[in-house]
Scaffold this active site. Structure first.
Site, short mmCIF file in Angstrom:
data_model
loop_
_atom_site.label_atom_id
_atom_site.label_comp_id
_atom_site.label_asym_id
_atom_site.label_seq_id
_atom_site.Cartn_x
_atom_site.Cartn_y
_atom_site.Cartn_z
N SER A 645 0.85 -1.19 0.00
CA SER A 645 0.00 0.00 0.00
C SER A 645 0.88 1.23 0.00
CB SER A 645 -0.93 0.01 1.22
OG SER A 645 -0.17 0.01 2.42
N PHE A 648 -1.39 6.90 -1.77
CA PHE A 648 -2.63 7.17 -2.48
C PHE A 648 -3.54 5.95 -2.61
CE2 PHE A 648 0.35 10.39 -4.03
CZ PHE A 648 -0.38 11.54 -3.80
N ASP A 762 15.08 12.22 -3.19
CA ASP A 762 14.75 11.16 -2.22
C ASP A 762 15.46 9.87 -2.61
OD1 ASP A 762 13.62 10.01 -0.01
OD2 ASP A 762 11.67 9.66 -0.93
#
Length: 1002
Positions: A645, A648, A762
């Site tokens: 998951s 969003f 990131d």
């Protein structure tokens, strides 16, 4: 009292017999004699009551020997009660005593006159006592003080007395009693009217004999007090044996049963490493010279395997070490043969098909004694006019099925340049190659590619559109392979079959397509043509005409692209000339530590070059989706399971099947229901970013589903998931060379993104995905931003309140929110540390504030265990405080390529370096809050020997100590370099601790 059985009926039970025969083969039990009148010729002197009852007489046995016996034959009168008592018998530690009786009884039927009072039995008693109390009155002559053992009956009797005085028809009976608790006992025999003779009495007890079995020595052990007793005996391992580590056992034990027989073994001993069994598990003998035994156990010694020898010319070896140039891999057992590196592959040949090359070869003649042979392919581009200037092939060259770790004897190399001289090296390696100081053996071959068709055009841009027309432009092919003569454009209505397509030819890299229908979505593809022929079509791009009544529009912000497209042909010639001059100029420059004469990535930074376009610059975000992401019909997708998951929605595993094409696995991100327009834009923003990238080390976007629910982003499926969790699952299972290969792939992907003026922001192992072939691909573009093309200060300033992954982020990005490709390089250094530590958390359990403080104090992460020095030095370069001093991704790729070509450079480990070293963090620094003075601190870092030095110099408080320098340490008499470095490192940590006590502005 337990029941007694005849000696003739006594048998070992089936299970005991099986144990005795199959497990121990033990010797029989021992009998310890307490009393024996057998063959006694002198007076025995037992006491009888009444005096005319039992009498002691002399008789001859069957061997004509005179022996003493007791007899009684008072059958004439009824009510006989004749007692015979032995002397006091000491039990001598026995718990249970056995009595063997030899006697004869006269048949009552042969004496008819006294048949009514005649008996053929007698009774056996015993009486325990700590001292000899016997007299004419004591113990009393009745059953009260005595314990009955049994009534003894004869199996055979005689009818008349032998005139010669010999004993006839002898009976033998054995009875036992116990447990005995006092010092000794008496036996008594009660006659009630029998005519009998007590020929001999034997009193004894059983002992289990001393024995050595199973490499353990057990002492002589007395039997227990009951017939079913098991007396435990603790064994001692024989010399050069040790107790085997059997689950649940504590010591080596045997049990002695009531019959003096060993049984029920628990635990066992085994010969130590270097020793083997001899004499049927009686002893352990050292392995002969030239043999070994690696572990504790019952296995015999083995001869040293091939290409190995015992380390010393003495018996008792526990291992055989490999001979020079032979090795064992980490997965080999200690008894495995030592093996070498393979020889070079044989019969290397090639076949050219256009700009592709098929290389084939045969296995090496010498596999080094192993079966795990692999092949690596080294590709070099060699300009024909300048010998000795070969450079490594660029990332665009593709290898099928892979470049490193091939198990097949063939590889297809594609995306080669036309009319270029290539040199291919096929290395043969195995699992011991990295242990060898020798370079891998290889076969080499030179290949010249012929002129070829152009490569595929990477993308198209919409310049303008109307209700019945669309104007498109596209860049030059990455590999023109000659002069571009023209372009062929193919298009068709998306709603119709592909067979109903139209074509249009353009001499420039821009075309206007007319006679289209309003509001329709069309599919476009383009290809370039040279004198050799057409290249392959580009990927399908989707563009839509305006609806009827809408005004024509033109992308004014793309005007430079239109101008560039019109001048594309001329610009290409100019750029090519500049590129050639740049290569010649660079070849003459001094070599940098990172280049190693490798081919530099040439970025023309001009017309036809692909740039990243920030989707947020589009007034209509849906336009960015339509331009960069292909719409997929939801019916082509089959979701099979949820595998995770995200922010969003869910992440799923599924399959994608386009009509007429094969089905393949994909990853599917779904947008959860109830989303807002802003959430939908953010969700699809990542797709419009991914859709602009096409590189083997960047995650590939298959397309999006926006015209049905749920909204989906479909990407290629990466079987091994995120890199950090994958490494933690496979800890220690990869060679250093394999880890460097993974790092090289990540660096290549970041080089590609950097060349597109793209900052990731990131970069971390959690955002690197790994497929089944161990190919690493950069993913997760949620935090990424466009990097403005400003050579003087190419930065992106993030929003003041955005979240930043502190442990992976460069200090200037943390402090000033300035993100650049250089800050991505810092993050890449952290990824290197994660990979070499198999997914360990950077900075361990330090808080984010501690990390910020430590970095500000110039602390850097130490090398992970077994990390090659050259890799840690590259990490330290990535962590330079001045971002200008950090290497470019292009240089990082070159440095890693150099390591892959020369694996011997990866063997040195440690932190030593010829250049000044930065202070390194420790996973377990002193707990400064718990330390109150300099003495406790010195003890904590195991430097307590210098307490007096610090005291004499007045260095007492941490505040003063934290300002010490190397010269200060030398001044107070600390001269050992290692101790100086250790103390200085701890002083740096002390500074971090002291700074934490003050407010820090971030």
């Amino acid at each position: 009292m337990d029941s007694n059985a005849d000696i003739s009926a006594r048998r070992v039970s089936g299970m005991d017999w099986l144990w005795l025969v199959c497990f121990f083969h033990l010797v029989t039990s021992l009998e310890e004699i307490l009393l024996d009148t057998t063959g006694e010729t002198s007076e025995i002197g037992w006491t009888s009551h009444p005096p005319d009852g039992w009498e002691e007489v002399s008789v001859r046995d069957d061997k004509e020997r005179q022996i003493r016996t007791f007899q009684v034959c008072n059958m004439d009168e009824p009510g006989q009660n004749n007692w015979l008592r032995t002397h006091f018998i000491e039990r001598r530690g026995a718990h249970r005593v056995h009595v063997r009786l030899h006697f004869s009884v006269r048949d009552c039927a042969s004496m008819r006159t006294v048949a009514s009072t005649c008996k053929e039995t007698f009774t056996l008693y015993y009486h325990q006592s700590d001292v000899d109390i016997a007299s004419q009155e004591l113990p009393e002559w009745h059953e009260g003080p005595w314990t009955k053992v049994d009534t003894i009956a004869a199996d055979e009797s005689f009818s008349q007395v032998d005139r010669t005085g010999k004993v006839v028809r002898m009976n033998v009976k054995v009875r036992s009693f116990g447990p005995l608790t006092k010092h000794g006992f008496y036996l008594a025999f009660q006659d009630s009217g029998a005519c009998m003779s007590l020929v001999a009495v034997q009193v004894f007890f059983y002992k289990c004999p001393a024995v050595v079995k199973g490499f353990a020595s057990f002492p002589e052990t007395f039997a227990g007090g009951e017939r079913t007793s098991l007396v435990e005996s603790l064994g001692t391992c024989v010399a050069n044996a040790e107790e085997a580590s059997t689950t649940g056992s504590s010591g080596v034990r045997l049990h002695c049963n009531g019959e003096g027989e060993w049984m029920v073994a628990t635990g066992r001993c085994s010969c130590k490493a270097g020793y083997q069994s001899v004499d049927n598990e009686q002893a352990c003998q050292a392995c002969p010279i030239g043999s070994f035994k690696a572990s504790v156990g019952d296995d015999p010694c083995l001869l040293c395997p091939a290409h190995s020898h015992a380390p010393l010319p003495l018996p008792g070896s526990i291992e055989c070490v490999c001979q020079s140039h032979y090795y064992r891999s980490a997965s080999d057992n200690s008894d495995a043969p030592c093996t070498g590196i393979p020889s070079a592959p044989r019969d290397l040949s090639y076949e050219i098909v256009g700009s592709n090359v098929l290389l084939t070869w045969r296995l090496p003649k010498d596999l080094g004694g192993r079966k795990d042979v692999f092949f690596n392919v080294i590709c070099k581009e060699c300009p024909t006019r300048s010998a000795g200037t070969c450079v490594r092939c660029g990332d665009n060259v593709q290898f099928e099925p892979r470049q490193v770790g091939l198990t097949e004897s063939r590889v297809q190399v594609s995306n080669l340049l036309a009319r270029v001289q290539y040199t291919f090296e096929i290395q043969a390696v195995n699992l011991v190659t990295e242990l060898s100081s020798e370079a891998p053996q290889y076969a080499t071959i030179n290949v010249s590619t012929s002129q070829s068709v152009p490569s595929a055009i990477p993308m198209m841009h919409q310049v303008s559109r109307a209700t019945s027309s669309i104007t498109l432009s596209w860049p030059q092919p990455d590999q023109p392979n000659g002069v571009i003569l023209d372009y062929q454009l193919r298009y068709f209505d998306k709603a119709e079959d592909e067979d109903n397509s139209f074509t249009l030819t353009s001499e420039t890299n821009m075309a206007t397509i007319l006679n289209l229908s309003p509001g329709k979505i069309y599919v476009f593809q383009v290809r370039a043509r040279t004198a050799v022929g057409y290249g392959p079509y580009s990927g399908k791009m989707y563009f839509q005409t305006l609806m009827a009544g809408e005004h024509s529009e033109m992308a004014q912000d793309r005007l430079p692209l239109i101008v560039g497209s019109a001048l594309g042909g001329l610009a290409f010639l100019v750029i090519a000339a500049i590129a050639i001059l740049a290569i010649i100029f660079k070849s003459k420059r001094r070599e940098t530590p990172y280049t190693d004469r490798l081919q530099q990535y040439i970025s023309t930074r001009g017309l036809g070059v692909k740039y990243y376009i920030d989707p947020s610059t589009y007034e209509d975000p849906n336009e960015a989706i339509r331009e960069f992401a292909k719409e997929i019909d939801v019916s082509f997708i089959k979701i099979e399971e949820v595998i995770g998951s995200g922010e969003f929605g869910e992440v799923c595993f599924g399959r994608l099947k386009h009509p007429g094409k094969r089905e393949y696995t994909v990853a599917i991100k779904t947008l959860k229901s109830g989303y807002t327009d802003e959430q939908r834009r953010e969700f699809l923003s990542e797709a419009s970013i991914m859709g602009q990238f096409e590189h083997p080390n960047v995650i590939h976007l298959e397309g999006v589903v926006t015209k049905s629910r749920p909204v989906m982003i479909v990407t290629e499926f990466m079987e091994n998931g995120s890199l950090d969790s994958f490494l933690r699952q496979k800890e220690g299972q990869f060679s250093v060379l394999q880890l460097v290969g993974m790092l090289r792939g990540i660096a290549a992907g970041m080089r590609y993104l950097s060349d597109m003026n793209y900052v990731h922001r990131d970069l971390a192992a959690r955002n690197i995905l790994v497929n089944s072939n161990l190919v690493c691909k950069v993913s997760d573009f949620g935090l990424s931003r466009f990097l403005e093309d400003d050579a003087s200060n190419p930065t992106y300033t993030g929003a003041l309140g955005c979240k930043i992954p502190i442990r992976w982020t460069a200090p200037e990005a943390v402090q000033y929110r300035k993100f650049t490709s250089s800050s991505d390089v810092w993050s890449y250094g952290i990824v290197m540390w994660e990979v070499m530590s198999y997914g360990e958390r950077p900075y361990w359990d330090m808080s984010n504030q501690d990390v910020i403080n430590a970095i500000d104090q110039d602390y850097r992460l130490p090398p992970p265990p077994d990390c090659p020095t050259v890799l840690h030095l590259l990490m330290l370069d990535c962590w330079q405080k001045d971002r200008v001093q950090r290497p470019k991704f292009e240089q990082i790729v070159s440095a890693l390529d150099k390591m892959i070509r020369k694996p011997s450079a990866l063997k040195a480990t440690g932190t030593g370096s010829s250049r000044p070293s930065q202070p390194l963090l420790s996973n377990s620094p002193p707990d400064f809050p718990s330390l109150s003075n300099a003495h406790e601190w010195l003890d904590a870092i195991k430097m307590g020997r210098y307490k007096e030095n610090f005291d004499q110099a007045g260095l007492i408080t941490f505040d003063v100590i934290s300002r010490m320098t190397l010269e200060d340490l030398q001044r107070i008499g600390i001269t050992l370099v290692g101790h100086q470095k250790k103390i200085l490192n701890s002083i740096q940590l002390m500074k971090v601790h002291l700074n934490q006590l003050e407010p820090v502005e971030v």
